[in-house]
Design an enzyme around this catalytic site. Structure first.
Site: not given
Length: 371
Positions: A187, A212, A318, A321, A344, A353
């Site tokens: 990120r 995150k 972004h 990424r 994640h 994705y």
């Protein structure tokens, strides 16, 4: 921390909102560009008695946010939304307001401001935080507040050729930051907040700290970036030594580590990989030191590179990424591996994705293509 027209101009949202109409301040907050907030609100309070020793509302909000170790961006956003909510209702104290007041505020954001669902939910989160964590109000209607439904969007993904074309338009430190973002699936702020100690050039690894969700993870450092990184770090070390000689050289440390280890903020390992070109005043401590590079600098450079590379897609930092994850899946890597590299919590987030692995509409061959 916030003065004059800063509240009504809502400069913070200019860098974080996808829709320029999100910036419309409540009309009751200004006339002819002049700030109408009373001094106690503009400086962190809400209609409190000057003789009272009780902390002002926004000071309490700020204090609890810091106790919970929320980021400074979350702190800025929450304080702005709470101010805006109070101003919208004529500067009445939030204790006097109920479900109807909150609904009216959110409706105004959606109808008059035409903000996105994510912006509306951010405002709601800030106001609910104030009621639950600061005012300690647990009313039945708080749990019944309806959140805006976020649309299901597919990420913008670049081809390998488009990524190479964009990177070819960049140079120097900006190129290195963009290449690391794509090569490691970082990120934007994860790249900028990298410390020297989090690089393992021999193993080709990056350790992402306090990402995150306050999670750490390990991702890859592309081998082709090792030599450019060594050259870059030599320049950064010279800059750090120059700062130390001038009586500076200290860097921000998380979670009060500067009190536990008084000289750790001077150590080479704690310095940022991508430091800012100039020293600045820390907004929380008031200490002058060198922060990490500005995110706006990388964002602007990538936007310009996208345009120069004649890439039509609405790509941003972004997007690199997103492209990292997609290209790994295209190369046959397991989705669980990609999930760990991206950080994640739920594999469902990574599953988005997989759409690029299909041809056409979910892998169905068009009858026009059947010979």
């Amino acid at each position: 921390m916030y003065h004059g027209s800063a509240f009504c101009l809502l400069a913070y949202f200019a860098a974080n909102s996808k829709n320029s109409t999100d910036l419309i301040p409540p009309p009751a907050c200004r006339i002819g560009g002049r700030d109408l907030l009373p001094a106690n609100i503009a400086h962190g309070g809400v209609m409190s008695d000057p003789s009272s020793s009780e902390p002002k509302l926004l000071d309490r909000v700020r204090e609890i946010i810091r106790i919970k170790h929320y980021s400074i961006r979350t702190e800025q956003a929450y304080l702005q939304w709470i101010r805006r909510y109070i101003c919208f209702h004529g500067k009445r104290h939030p204790r006097e307001l109920g479900a109807e007041a909150l609904t009216a505020f959110l409706s105004d954001l959606a109808i008059r401001g035409q903000v996105s669902a994510s912006t509306q939910n951010q405002a709601l989160n800030a106001i609910l935080f104030m009621y639950r964590e600061v005012l300690k109000i647990q009313l039945p209607w708080i749990d019944d507040v309806q959140r805006a439904k976020r649309p299901h969007r597919l990420p913008v993904v670049l081809t390998r050729g488009e990524v190479k074309g964009i990177l070819a338009q960049l140079e120097g430190t900006i190129w290195l930051m963009a290449a690391m973002t794509y090569g490691g699936g970082l990120r934007l702020l994860e790249c900028l907040r990298l410390r020297i100690k989090d690089l393992d050039l021999d193993r080709g690894e990056l350790t992402i700290r306090d990402a995150k969700g306050q999670k750490d993870r390990i991702t890859m450092l592309p081998r082709m970036l090792v030599d450019p990184l060594r050259t870059h770090l030599a320049r950064v070390r010279h800059l750090h030594e120059t700062d130390v000689a001038a009586g500076f050289g200290r860097v921000h440390l998380p979670f009060a580590l500067d009190r536990k280890y008084p000289n750790a903020d001077l150590e080479w390992g704690w310095q940022y990989v991508f430091p800012a070109s100039k020293r600045s005043i820390d907004p929380r401590s008031g200490v002058e030191r060198r922060h990490h590079a500005s995110p706006e600098a990388l964002q602007r450079a990538v936007k310009n590179a996208v345009r120069k590379a004649n890439v039509i897609k609405p790509a941003s930092v972004h997007t690199l990424r997103h492209s990292f994850a997609t290209h790994l899946l295209e190369s046959g890597y397991d989705i669980r591996t990609v999930q760990e590299l991206l950080g994640h919590s739920d594999v469902k987030t990574t599953m988005i994705y997989t759409h690029v692995l299909n041809r056409g509409g979910h892998g169905v061959v068009s009858p026009l293509d059947v010979g």
